[in-house]
Scaffold this active site. Structure first.
Site, PDB file in Angstrom:
ATOM      1  N   HIS A 156      13.840   6.309  -3.714  1.00 45.45           N
ATOM      2  CA  HIS A 156      14.320   7.371  -2.823  1.00 45.45           C
ATOM      3  C   HIS A 156      14.975   6.801  -1.561  1.00 45.45           C
ATOM      4  O   HIS A 156      15.741   7.491  -0.898  1.00 45.45           O
ATOM      5  CB  HIS A 156      13.175   8.317  -2.443  1.00 45.45           C
ATOM      6  N   ASP A 187       9.669   5.582  -8.683  1.00 44.71           N
ATOM      7  CA  ASP A 187      10.148   5.447  -7.309  1.00 44.71           C
ATOM      8  C   ASP A 187      10.313   3.984  -6.906  1.00 44.71           C
ATOM      9  O   ASP A 187       9.871   3.567  -5.833  1.00 44.71           O
ATOM     10  CB  ASP A 187       9.214   6.164  -6.338  1.00 44.71           C
ATOM     11  N   SER A 253      -0.016 -11.998  -0.933  1.00 47.61           N
ATOM     12  CA  SER A 253       0.464 -11.531  -2.229  1.00 47.61           C
ATOM     13  C   SER A 253       0.665 -10.029  -2.187  1.00 47.61           C
ATOM     14  O   SER A 253      -0.142  -9.298  -1.610  1.00 47.61           O
ATOM     15  CB  SER A 253      -0.552 -11.872  -3.330  1.00 47.61           C
TER      16      SER A 253
END
Length: 579
Positions: A156, A187, A253
């Protein structure tokens, strides 16, 4: 930071674990990861007064460079959970000496430099006037480096993009980025930056495991409310399935991708690395994003012992198949009344869950989401009391009313001022549900596609002209037939109009409403209508391609649409869900 709507898109067709805990973060952080800051700030007693004042100023801006945890991912001030706080100018400060070393090395953590700010210029389509676009607007978000000259961000953040730029932390220069792939359902979007100067001296993030309960995590990104990086630390207190603009990290990470939601205070959502890895592997295998596959069946839980006994299910296992999508490959091997007891050898519980990690369980559809389009799955089923194994190909769902318009521009056809377009979720969102009518809206929410390529074609409006007198007040009505032929989709409609030789064009709409036009007069009026309304073409460019007949239509049942919304979420009552 941009927010994600119910699609998400969605979308949320996949299991997205979220983390939640008690929070003192400001509402602008708005995360489903609720954060308990370990330390808000520490000011040593021997420190000069000027330095203490500087750190209080940083605390207000939420951008302190000397602490690991900040209360409020969007830069707001926050209180501390420490036992001995001292309040100064409305701020809670913890002076616990044992926690100093933990936060003095924040500046040296190179993973912060792997998180960049994304600047995007968007021009979205105008679904009400499909021949033009909306006004240009800009937004910003976050991305992080994953190696090989690529960045990962939210779909988006770069949707309908015309220009995407990225800027590194501590750099004043913006670099042009290119969108390589975009996954609306999950997304996620993949970016590349060709300028080698952008990558000089950087280190990509490595992907970590899915966090466990009590794991410490750090949220890093560029939310709304400031131009500098925001860092927030918290502890995972819950992992559940739900349906992002900030990366969630642990010891450098990347663990997941977090976005905020305006629907609830201090609530956001997390996309775990399992979904991120699927997206990246999909792109690597196919050179594009193909989507997450779906089994295409409506399921019911088998918690009730009498229900299991009636279906001849010997133990507390399995889920009941209530419906199979006609367009799903599984429709050739599964039927109503089957009980699915295993998926690729993994036992399915009576609550539609499967084992997850050591002591956890997750929704059954998690297994299908780990597959790729075209993969084969083996199902263990019970049919009429007999156990058997069947195989099916998994493909992404074919939505009758799509959540996203491929290509970015909606299709349209203008016939004598009647504007025809397919019904899509973006159109519904733009038009507002109140203007669509209950019957059309129910079809959009509940109907299943009966064959590949099927669309609900509507007349969105009528551009007034003397040729369409009496019809100018029509709007948002479904077209059923043209000259007695059922309309399959917008491309089929264009083909029927182009090949029509009859004197009249007879359009049959929902509830037997008729529109009859003289074909020659309708054709002659087209140029005047286009000129009057400054429309460049009578049809969208995709309808100029030759029409190709679709596969044989699946015979429709007497049910016009199903009893449960066609989504990947659990339905109104807890026992219904789609896999």
């Amino acid at each position: 930071m941009a927010c994600v709507a119910a699609l998400f898109a969605s979308p949320a067709l996949l299991p997205f674990p979220s983390t939640a805990a008690s929070s003192t973060a400001s509402a602008s952080c708005s995360c489903r990861l609720r954060l308990r800051p370990a330390v808000v700030a520490r000011a040593p007693r021997q420190q000069p007064r000027g330095r203490r004042a500087l750190r209080r100023f940083d605390e207000v801006d939420g951008v302190s460079k000397k602490r690991r945890g900040i209360g409020g991912g969007a830069g707001g001030a926050a209180g501390s959970q420490a036992s001995s706080p001292r309040r100064d100018r409305g701020l809670a400060v913890d002076f616990k000496e044992s926690q100093v070393a933990e936060f003095d090395d924040l500046e040296e953590d190179k993973f912060l430099n792997a998180v960049v700010k994304v600047y995007c210029t968007h021009i979205a389509p105008d679904y009400g006037l499909p021949w033009q676009k909306q006004r240009q607007h800009s937004s910003s978000g976050s991305a992080f480096m994953i190696g090989d000259g690529k960045l990962l961000t939210n779909a988006h953040c770069v949707e309908h993009d015309t220009q995407v730029k990225v800027k590194r932390r501590g750099d004043d220069k913006k670099y042009i980025a290119k969108v390589l792939a975009r996954g609306i359902e999950c997304d996620l979007a993949l970016l590349s930056v060709e300028n080698e100067e952008f990558w000089r001296g950087t280190e990509a993030l490595s992907f970590g495991r899915l966090p466990c309960l009590q794991d410490s995590v750090t949220v890093v990104g560029y939310p709304l409310g400031g131009d500098t990086i925001s860092v927030t630390k918290g502890v995972v207190s819950r992992i559940e399935e739900t349906v992002v603009d900030q990366p969630l990290m642990n010891k450098g990470s990347a663990l997941a991708w977090l976005f905020r939601s305006d629907e609830a205070e201090n609530i956001g959502y997390v996309i775990p690395t399992t979904v991120v890895s699927h997206f990246l592997n999909d792109f690597q295998k196919n050179g594009k994003y193909t989507g997450f596959p779906c089994l295409g069946v409506l399921l019911q839980k088998l918690e009730n012992p009498a229900l299991r006994e009636s279906l001849k299910v010997p133990s507390s296992e399995g889920v009941l198949v209530r419906r199979v999508e006609p367009t799903a490959p599984a429709s050739s091997v599964l039927r109503k009344g089957d009980v699915i007891v295993s998926f690729d050898g993994v036992a399915v519980g009576c609550e539609a869950t499967v084992p997850f990690r050591s002591t956890e369980r997750i929704a059954f559809r998690y297994l299908t989401s780990q597959k790729y389009a075209g993969d084969i799955a083996q199902l263990g089923i019970i049919r009429d009391g007999n156990s058997m194994k069947v195989q099916t190909i998994l493909q992404p769902r074919k939505h009758l009313v799509p959540f996203h318009v491929e290509g970015g521009q909606p299709s349209y056809l203008i016939v004598a001022g009647l504007v025809f377009t397919p019904l899509t979720e973006p159109f519904i969102e733009e038009e507002c549900e109140d203007t669509l009518g209950l019957k059309l809206l129910a079809k959009a929410r509940y109907s299943l596609a009966t064959f590949e390529g099927e669309q609900i074609v509507i007349v969105s409006q009528v551009l007034a002209h003397e040729v369409n007198i009496g019809y100018e007040h029509m709007g948002n009505q479904q077209l059923i037939k043209l000259n007695g032929t059922a309309v399959k989709n917008i491309h089929h409609l264009a083909h029927l109009v182009d090949t029509c030789k009859d004197k009249f064009l007879t359009f049959e709409f929902e509830d037997d409403f008729l529109v009859v036009l003289n074909r020659e007069e309708a054709t002659a009026a087209s140029s005047d209508i286009l000129k009057e309304h400054a429309i460049p073409s009578i049809r969208s460019s995709d309808l100029s391609e030759p029409y190709v007949e679709t596969e044989t239509e699946v015979q429709k049942t007497s049910e016009d649409f199903g009893e449960s919304p066609v989504t990947n979420f659990e339905m109104g009552i807890d026992c219904l869900l789609w896999a």
